[in-house]
Scaffold this motif. Structure first.
Motif, mmCIF file in Angstrom:
data_model
loop_
_atom_site.group_PDB
_atom_site.id
_atom_site.type_symbol
_atom_site.label_atom_id
_atom_site.label_comp_id
_atom_site.label_asym_id
_atom_site.label_seq_id
_atom_site.Cartn_x
_atom_site.Cartn_y
_atom_site.Cartn_z
ATOM 1 N N ASN A 115 -7.249 10.275 -8.588
ATOM 2 C CA ASN A 115 -6.376 11.448 -8.613
ATOM 3 C C ASN A 115 -6.773 12.378 -7.479
ATOM 4 O O ASN A 115 -7.909 12.865 -7.467
ATOM 5 N N PRO A 116 -5.913 12.629 -6.495
ATOM 6 C CA PRO A 116 -4.559 12.085 -6.426
ATOM 7 C C PRO A 116 -4.558 10.562 -6.278
ATOM 8 O O PRO A 116 -5.548 9.971 -5.838
ATOM 9 N N HIS A 117 -3.426 9.946 -6.648
ATOM 10 C CA HIS A 117 -3.322 8.498 -6.591
ATOM 11 C C HIS A 117 -3.439 8.008 -5.144
ATOM 12 O O HIS A 117 -3.134 8.738 -4.186
ATOM 13 N N THR A 118 -3.872 6.755 -5.011
ATOM 14 C CA THR A 118 -3.941 6.121 -3.694
ATOM 15 C C THR A 118 -2.622 5.401 -3.453
ATOM 16 O O THR A 118 -2.318 4.412 -4.119
ATOM 17 N N GLN A 119 -1.841 5.919 -2.526
ATOM 18 C CA GLN A 119 -0.499 5.395 -2.304
ATOM 19 C C GLN A 119 -0.553 4.018 -1.639
ATOM 20 O O GLN A 119 -1.420 3.743 -0.799
ATOM 21 N N GLY A 120 0.368 3.148 -2.057
ATOM 22 C CA GLY A 120 0.391 1.783 -1.575
ATOM 23 C C GLY A 120 1.350 1.558 -0.431
ATOM 24 O O GLY A 120 1.845 2.502 0.193
ATOM 25 N N GLY A 121 1.622 0.298 -0.155
ATOM 26 C CA GLY A 121 2.351 -0.090 1.037
ATOM 27 C C GLY A 121 3.768 -0.560 0.823
ATOM 28 O O GLY A 121 4.331 -1.195 1.727
ATOM 29 N N MET A 122 4.386 -0.280 -0.322
ATOM 30 C CA MET A 122 5.778 -0.671 -0.534
ATOM 31 C C MET A 122 6.692 0.403 0.056
ATOM 32 O O MET A 122 7.499 1.029 -0.614
ATOM 33 N N SER A 123 6.517 0.593 1.370
ATOM 34 C CA SER A 123 7.230 1.625 2.116
ATOM 35 C C SER A 123 7.443 1.128 3.533
ATOM 36 O O SER A 123 6.782 0.181 3.976
ATOM 37 N N GLU A 124 8.356 1.766 4.243
ATOM 38 C CA GLU A 124 8.646 1.298 5.596
ATOM 39 C C GLU A 124 7.511 1.580 6.568
ATOM 40 O O GLU A 124 7.311 0.829 7.528
ATOM 41 N N LEU A 125 6.764 2.652 6.333
ATOM 42 C CA LEU A 125 5.609 2.989 7.165
ATOM 43 C C LEU A 125 4.413 3.246 6.263
ATOM 44 O O LEU A 125 4.566 3.691 5.132
ATOM 45 N N LYS A 126 3.201 2.986 6.772
ATOM 46 C CA LYS A 126 1.995 3.216 5.987
ATOM 47 C C LYS A 126 0.840 3.579 6.917
ATOM 48 O O LYS A 126 0.614 2.916 7.929
ATOM 49 N N ILE A 127 0.117 4.645 6.548
ATOM 50 C CA ILE A 127 -1.096 5.035 7.262
ATOM 51 C C ILE A 127 -2.293 4.411 6.560
ATOM 52 O O ILE A 127 -2.435 4.512 5.339
ATOM 53 N N VAL A 128 -3.180 3.765 7.339
ATOM 54 C CA VAL A 128 -4.423 3.215 6.790
ATOM 55 C C VAL A 128 -5.560 3.535 7.750
ATOM 56 O O VAL A 128 -5.341 3.784 8.946
ATOM 57 N N ASP A 129 -6.785 3.523 7.240
ATOM 58 C CA ASP A 129 -7.944 3.637 8.107
ATOM 59 C C ASP A 129 -8.003 2.417 9.016
ATOM 60 O O ASP A 129 -7.704 1.283 8.592
ATOM 61 N N ALA A 130 -8.407 2.631 10.248
ATOM 62 C CA ALA A 130 -8.473 1.530 11.207
ATOM 63 C C ALA A 130 -9.379 0.409 10.718
ATOM 64 O O ALA A 130 -9.139 -0.771 11.017
ATOM 65 N N SER A 131 -10.422 0.750 9.942
ATOM 66 C CA SER A 131 -11.352 -0.260 9.439
ATOM 67 C C SER A 131 -10.697 -1.217 8.448
ATOM 68 O O SER A 131 -11.238 -2.302 8.190
ATOM 69 N N MET A 132 -9.562 -0.846 7.884
ATOM 70 C CA MET A 132 -8.876 -1.670 6.896
ATOM 71 C C MET A 132 -7.946 -2.700 7.539
ATOM 72 O O MET A 132 -7.473 -3.619 6.872
#
Length: 340
Positions: A115-132
């Motif tokens: 909390n807050p929730h970790t948003q997933g990738g069922m979207s047209e764009l997604k931000i992630v850490d470069a290490s991922m």
């Protein structure tokens, strides 16, 4: 950007959200595919996975592939095909330095565990850490790469079991994870791979993968004291107990499928008298890297995917994924997805 957003039990909507902007150390991806996982189904149909309840809008999806859209560091060129390790590992634990999936206070894409929730990738764009970010090898399609995360789960189960090369293996449950576990066991050199399930559809898909045999639970009897290793992917107590009875003395059961919280009746007398080992399996550490290599080397694993739906039809896709007799892995095709 458009995204599927779960607001609670059986309340999910396609919504227009602001395009996210990457910060330092982050990469913006144009998503191509997101697989529908069992946890995604629970979040939609039940509003929760175990104790993790949706209390704010949640974008699901942790089985993803796409292309780089924007990398402020300049290290990754736009259009570079990638998949994503969905975990952000938590606080290191002494003695578990090599098992970060077990560190507390971690996060996972598309999860209400934080909390807050970790948003997933069922979207047209997604931000992630470069290490991922994991860059795909030449020849591995984005479609097949969407299987990297669940195949990583299967490979972690095999590692926990101590390997399967030259061994007789039962894969209990032939849903998407079970099918990937069977494919991985074959690729890892198991001498025999048998799949069991209560439904005929999953067993037909297992046959197509090239397993050595299938058994219909409730109709066909599992052989007693036959298998060296069980990869238990059903997560049902009855299946676990049947699998226990099929293990050789000192056999190993790797519990990959998640069981319900609380007490579960287990045939412990058999465990004790045969000196069996029951080993829990939780997500994975770095096995997604081996999964990417395996997917590149074994194109036939892609047949685990049985359905694709557009984001606009993703709710219907959830219904398809819930019907485990007629579907294997169901993918949601997003803005960067290949058309077939």
């Amino acid at each position: 950007m458009k995204a599927l957003v779960i607001h609670g039990k059986q309340d999910a909507r396609i919504e227009e959200l602001p395009d996210p902007e990457p910060g330092p150390g982050q990469v913006r991806l144009k998503m191509a595919y997101a697989g529908i996982c069992g946890s995604d189904l629970h979040y939609f149909y039940d509003g929760a996975v175990g104790a993790f309840t949706v209390v704010e809008p949640l974008v699901p999806g942790h089985e993803v592939a796409g292309v780089v859209d924007l990398d402020p560091s300049g290290k990754l060129a736009p259009g570079t095909p990638v998949t994503v390790h969905p975990a952000t590992f938590g606080d290191p634990v002494p003695g578990l330095e090599d098992e970060p999936q077990l560190w507390p206070n971690g996060a996972y894409l598309g999860s209400a565990s934080t909390n807050p929730h970790t948003q997933g990738g069922m979207s047209e764009l997604k931000i992630v850490d470069a290490s991922m970010v994991r860059v795909l090898p030449e020849g591995l399609s984005l479609r097949r790469a969407a299987l990297a995360e669940p195949l990583g789960v299967a490979l972690h189960g095999i590692r926990v079991a101590g390997g399967v090369a030259g061994k007789s293996v039962l894969v209990s449950g032939a849903g998407p994870i079970g099918l990937l576990a069977a494919a991985a066991a074959l690729a890892e050199g198991a001498a025999e791979v048998i799949c069991s399930d209560v439904l005929p559809g999953p067993l037909e898909r297992a046959r197509a993968l090239g397993v050595h045999g299938v058994l219909r639970a409730g109709i066909d009897e599992l052989p007693g004291e036959h298998f060296d290793v069980v990869l238990e992917c059903a997560g049902v107590p009855a299946a676990v107990n049947a699998a226990i009875g099929s293990l050789k003395r000192r056999g190993i059961l790797a519990q990959i499928g998640m069981l319900a919280a609380g007490g579960v009746p287990i045939e412990m007398a058999t465990v004790v008298s045969r000196e069996l080992q029951l080993r829990g399996c939780f997500r994975f550490a770095d096995e997604i890297d081996a999964a990417i290599e395996m997917l590149a080397a074994n194109p036939s694993i892609e047949q685990v995917i049985t359905h694709e739906v557009e984001l606009a039809d993703s709710l219907a896709g959830f219904g398809t994924a819930r019907d485990s007799d007629s579907s294997g892995k169901v993918l949601v095709r997003l803005s960067g997805g290949e058309r077939r």
